[in-house]
Scaffold this active site. Structure first.
Site, mmCIF file in Angstrom:
data_model
loop_
_atom_site.group_PDB
_atom_site.id
_atom_site.type_symbol
_atom_site.label_atom_id
_atom_site.label_comp_id
_atom_site.label_asym_id
_atom_site.label_seq_id
_atom_site.Cartn_x
_atom_site.Cartn_y
_atom_site.Cartn_z
ATOM 1 N N SER A 424 0.868 -1.168 0.000
ATOM 2 C CA SER A 424 0.000 0.000 0.000
ATOM 3 C C SER A 424 0.904 1.217 0.000
ATOM 4 C CB SER A 424 -0.884 -0.012 1.253
ATOM 5 O OG SER A 424 -1.460 1.255 1.484
ATOM 6 N N TYR A 437 -1.445 -1.624 11.122
ATOM 7 C CA TYR A 437 -1.592 -1.870 9.684
ATOM 8 C C TYR A 437 -0.352 -1.390 8.934
ATOM 9 C CZ TYR A 437 -3.133 -1.188 4.880
ATOM 10 O OH TYR A 437 -3.210 -1.207 3.502
#
Length: 562
Positions: A424, A437
């Site tokens: 990401s 995360y």
């Protein structure tokens, strides 16, 4: 380098040239505005700001337009060349000739600007106008060098197109001069040669099993094989052994006709090396191109989002696709698209082992692994239970690494493989409430970089995909967990603002198929880049993270939470 590679290299280079032109133009505009605002009136810096603004505007608009046009035109140019090379060369020849002729005018333009700046700085004894003159001179020299560097590649492309056009013209002329008589002679000779080959290759006798070749080839999912029929006796009709060899392999599979003797063992190398096939008294080598053989892809997280879109796109493109996920009921639509589905949990080792063993048993190989499984567990670091933090890392990092371990032995054996790890933009920067995360995505970035260096010698590529904003279930899950854990703690106000910011930006997110196309393109190029980024705000955020200091980037992120 063949012409197609030259075309691709040229247009990608032109797109990069436009991009960097726009970046330089933007920086000049920012610098000019700062000088204009903070420099003393009629000072040297104030005068310097004028050419910075003008040149920045020119480069920014021109470079940006050039980048956008070239990026959009590239696929069409490649498609035209592949469909009709003659039409492409005709169109491209006119373009490169125009560019070639215009290069002199470009040089004259920048030379005049530079001389004008030099003249202005000497004739007018005023700080403001000296600054304007020196700025014009300096920028004209810098941009001339930038254009000179770019034009070097234009000249190479010009000569490549001219050479290809000339070669095509000669071929056409030779074809016309040959005439129909020569064509008839060639066709007759070809028919005679094919007849001779057919008579030589046609085996007779009862010692060669009639069903051996078709049955033996069903499990070979490779692009090219070599079939060797080795005869140790003088009778060409009674072969003693039959060998199947993957193109370039050093150890062919040998089938003997002596009772039940069958010696197996071959690898999947890339380069043809016939000297390892042994020397027989009579040997016939038949090369068969098996372009219709499908590559086998394993896609995790295929029940939704990027994983599902990738599985569908690869299946539509001719791959044999295995989609795996915990929620098999969510993959029913994939079955209708011809995708094989398997229940698999990346947090359970036994589940992963069974899935890989099933694919190997059915296909004999795994060519592509797309690690798309993962989720976002949000909440302030202080509020997230350590059990939840461990599970986040188990799914996003440990499961991904374990799957790599399971498929690598097969990829090394066949000397080919592509491992695509979905991280990401959150693997390069961090936002509040996403600590665990982001920790998982930063870990995947580092793990993938190490893995790429380790497996490159075995013909295996490791590719990192860094999506920006994508329309998936991820955001809802992430911020529901944030609200549950931190919505009523000291971080409640921050949680509410972050969720509001995400809800407003979500409408701009790209569809999962955009990232799926990026993944497909990355695994199909010969030499993929280590990482690719795409999606809403991906380029802007990664660019800002690269060029801004950490305090400035932090202020930029937190300014969105007001």
């Amino acid at each position: 380098m063949d012409l197609l590679q030259t075309i691709i290299s040229y247009y990608h280079g032109e797109a990069r040239h436009g991009f960097w032109g726009a970046i330089i133009g933007g920086l000049l505009l920012i610098g000019g505005l700062l000088f204009l605002k903070w420099a003393s009136p009629l000072s040297l810096l104030k005068g310097f700001s004028i050419p910075m603004l003008l040149f920045g505007l020119l480069l920014g608009i021109g470079g940006g337009a050039d980048h956008i046009y070239t990026s959009k035109a590239t696929p069409g140019k490649i498609a035209l060349y592949q469909k009709d090379p003659t039409a492409f060369l005709k169109q491209e020849k006119a373009k490169v000739e125009k560019t070639h002729r215009g290069w002199r005018g470009i040089r004259i333009f920048w030379a005049i600007l530079g001389l004008s700046g030099l003249t202005l700085s000497f004739l007018i004894r005023n700080s403001f106008w000296m600054g304007a003159g020196l700025g014009t001179l300096a920028l004209a020299i810098i941009i001339s060098l930038f254009e000179l560097y770019s034009m070097r590649f234009n000249e190479q492309y010009y000569h490549a197109i001219q050479g290809a056009t000339l070669q095509t013209s000669k071929i056409k002329t030779n074809e016309i001069d040959t005439g129909k008589t020569q064509q008839v002679k060639m066709q007759q000779k070809q028919v005679e040669d094919e007849g001779k080959k057919e008579r030589q290759l046609k085996p007779t006798g009862s010692n060669l099993p009639q069903n051996l070749l078709p049955d033996s080839l069903t499990h070979l999912n490779v692009p090219r094989i070599t079939l060797l029929i080795t005869r140790d006796s003088a009778n060409i009709n009674t072969p003693d052994s039959l060998q199947l060899q993957v193109a370039g392999s050093e150890k062919p599979t040998t089938y003997h006709n002596n009772k039940n003797r069958k010696a197996l063992g071959f690898d999947h190398a890339n380069a043809l090396n016939p000297k390892h096939c042994g020397s027989a008294r009579n040997r016939i080598i038949i090369n068969q191109k098996m372009n219709n053989m499908k590559k086998v892809a394993l896609v995790t997280g295929a029940s939704a989002g990027i994983g599902a879109a990738t599985a569908r796109l690869l299946a539509q493109s001719g791959y044999t696709v295995y989609g795996v996920a915990r929620r098999t009921d969510k993959m029913n639509t994939l079955k209708d698209a011809g995708i094989k589905t398997i229940a698999m949990d990346v947090a359970e080792d036994t589940s992963m082992v069974k899935a890989v063993e099933q694919i190997i048993a059915e296909q004999g190989r795994i060519d592509i692994l797309v690690n798309s499984a993962g989720f976002g567990s949000y909440g302030a670091i202080e509020d997230v239970p350590m059990e939840d933090a461990r599970y986040q890392l188990e799914v996003n990092v440990i499961g991904l690494a374990r799957l790599c371990q399971l498929v690598l032995p097969y990829m090394r054996e066949q000397h080919f493989g592509k491992i695509v790890n979905i991280t990401s933009i959150g693997g390069k920067m961090a936002t509040p409430l996403g600590g665990w995360y982001h920790a998982s995505k930063f870990a995947i970035e580092g793990l993938s970089d190490s893995l790429r260096l380790e497996v490159k010698p075995f013909g295996i590529d490791v590719i990192i995909i860094e999506p920006g904003g994508v329309k998936t279930e991820w955001g809802g899950i992430a911020f529901d967990s944030a609200e549950k854990r931190s919505g009523h703690t000291a971080y409640g106000e921050l949680t509410s603002k972050a969720k509001s910011v995400f809800a407003k930006s979500e409408v701009n997110n790209v569809a999962p198929v955009v990232i799926a196309e990026l993944i497909k393109n990355s695994i199909e190029v010969k030499s993929p880049k280590p990482r690719y980024a795409k999606g809403y705000m991906a380029g802007i955020i990664l660019g800002a993270k690269k060029w801004l200091s950490d305090p400035m980037f932090d202020r930029m992120i937190m300014s969105q939470m007001k």
